[in-house]
Design a protein around this motif. Structure first.
Motif, mmCIF file in Angstrom:
data_model
loop_
_atom_site.group_PDB
_atom_site.id
_atom_site.type_symbol
_atom_site.label_atom_id
_atom_site.label_comp_id
_atom_site.label_asym_id
_atom_site.label_seq_id
_atom_site.Cartn_x
_atom_site.Cartn_y
_atom_site.Cartn_z
ATOM 1 N N UNK A 14 0.826 -1.195 0.000
ATOM 2 C CA UNK A 14 0.000 0.000 0.000
ATOM 3 C C UNK A 14 0.870 1.259 0.000
ATOM 4 N N UNK A 15 0.524 2.250 -0.839
ATOM 5 C CA UNK A 15 1.287 3.494 -0.842
ATOM 6 C C UNK A 15 1.100 4.294 0.447
ATOM 7 N N UNK A 16 0.063 3.990 1.212
ATOM 8 C CA UNK A 16 -0.175 4.653 2.495
ATOM 9 C C UNK A 16 0.378 3.791 3.622
ATOM 10 N N UNK A 17 -0.092 2.575 3.714
ATOM 11 C CA UNK A 17 0.204 1.712 4.848
ATOM 12 C C UNK A 17 1.678 1.327 4.951
ATOM 13 N N UNK A 35 -6.811 -4.590 12.913
ATOM 14 C CA UNK A 35 -6.222 -5.921 13.094
ATOM 15 C C UNK A 35 -6.938 -7.029 12.319
ATOM 16 N N UNK A 36 -8.140 -6.737 11.825
ATOM 17 C CA UNK A 36 -8.873 -7.728 11.034
ATOM 18 C C UNK A 36 -8.790 -7.456 9.539
ATOM 19 N N UNK A 37 -7.998 -6.465 9.153
ATOM 20 C CA UNK A 37 -7.823 -6.150 7.747
ATOM 21 C C UNK A 37 -8.029 -4.675 7.440
ATOM 22 N N UNK A 38 -7.109 -4.107 6.721
ATOM 23 C CA UNK A 38 -7.156 -2.696 6.346
ATOM 24 C C UNK A 38 -8.205 -2.509 5.252
ATOM 25 N N UNK A 39 -9.101 -1.536 5.417
ATOM 26 C CA UNK A 39 -10.120 -1.291 4.385
ATOM 27 C C UNK A 39 -9.480 -0.987 3.020
ATOM 28 N N UNK A 43 -6.089 0.987 1.827
ATOM 29 C CA UNK A 43 -5.011 0.169 1.263
ATOM 30 C C UNK A 43 -4.555 0.687 -0.097
ATOM 31 N N UNK A 44 -5.498 1.062 -0.957
ATOM 32 C CA UNK A 44 -5.113 1.494 -2.309
ATOM 33 C C UNK A 44 -4.751 2.976 -2.381
ATOM 34 N N UNK A 45 -4.896 3.707 -1.278
ATOM 35 C CA UNK A 45 -4.469 5.101 -1.237
ATOM 36 C C UNK A 45 -5.534 6.129 -1.540
ATOM 37 N N UNK A 46 -6.777 5.709 -1.698
ATOM 38 C CA UNK A 46 -7.851 6.683 -1.930
ATOM 39 C C UNK A 46 -8.126 7.491 -0.671
ATOM 40 N N UNK A 47 -7.837 6.920 0.477
ATOM 41 C CA UNK A 47 -7.991 7.598 1.762
ATOM 42 C C UNK A 47 -6.643 7.501 2.460
ATOM 43 N N UNK A 48 -6.054 8.625 2.800
ATOM 44 C CA UNK A 48 -4.717 8.644 3.410
ATOM 45 C C UNK A 48 -4.735 8.302 4.897
ATOM 46 N N UNK A 49 -5.906 8.128 5.465
ATOM 47 C CA UNK A 49 -6.120 7.766 6.861
ATOM 48 C C UNK A 49 -5.423 8.711 7.834
ATOM 49 N N UNK A 50 -5.477 9.998 7.530
ATOM 50 C CA UNK A 50 -4.947 11.018 8.434
ATOM 51 C C UNK A 50 -6.036 11.568 9.344
ATOM 52 N N UNK A 51 -7.265 11.171 9.092
ATOM 53 C CA UNK A 51 -8.429 11.548 9.906
ATOM 54 C C UNK A 51 -9.082 10.254 10.395
ATOM 55 N N UNK A 52 -9.858 10.319 11.474
ATOM 56 C CA UNK A 52 -10.533 9.114 11.957
ATOM 57 C C UNK A 52 -11.355 8.436 10.855
ATOM 58 N N UNK A 53 -11.363 7.114 10.903
ATOM 59 C CA UNK A 53 -12.078 6.282 9.935
ATOM 60 C C UNK A 53 -12.855 5.257 10.750
ATOM 61 N N UNK A 54 -14.084 4.953 10.367
ATOM 62 C CA UNK A 54 -14.875 3.987 11.137
ATOM 63 C C UNK A 54 -14.112 2.674 11.398
#
Length: 68
Positions: A14-17, A35-39, A43-54
């Protein structure tokens, strides 16, 4: 790098992870936040996960520091 699995040298990462301190497995696509799998969106970088994610357990992207 700390999370590459030599048994899977050509594994897509992943370009982010890949650059995140919380990643635990690029092969299994796992991290401390997910821990059960990155959304897929993260994973593909559409969301940089710099903000809270469900479901991220209050953990967001943090730049990997090799000296830690």
């Amino acid at each position: 790098m700390k999370r590459l699995d030599p048994a899977h040298p050509r594994a897509v990462y992943s370009p982010v992870c890949f650059h995140c301190e919380h990643a635990t497995s690029m092969v299994s696509r796992l991290c401390e936040a997910f821990p059960d799998g990155i959304p897929h969106e993260i994973w593909i970088g559409e969301n940089k996960h710099t903000e809270p994610y469900p479901g991220d357990n209050g953990i967001q992207f943090e730049q990997y520091q090799p000296d830690k």
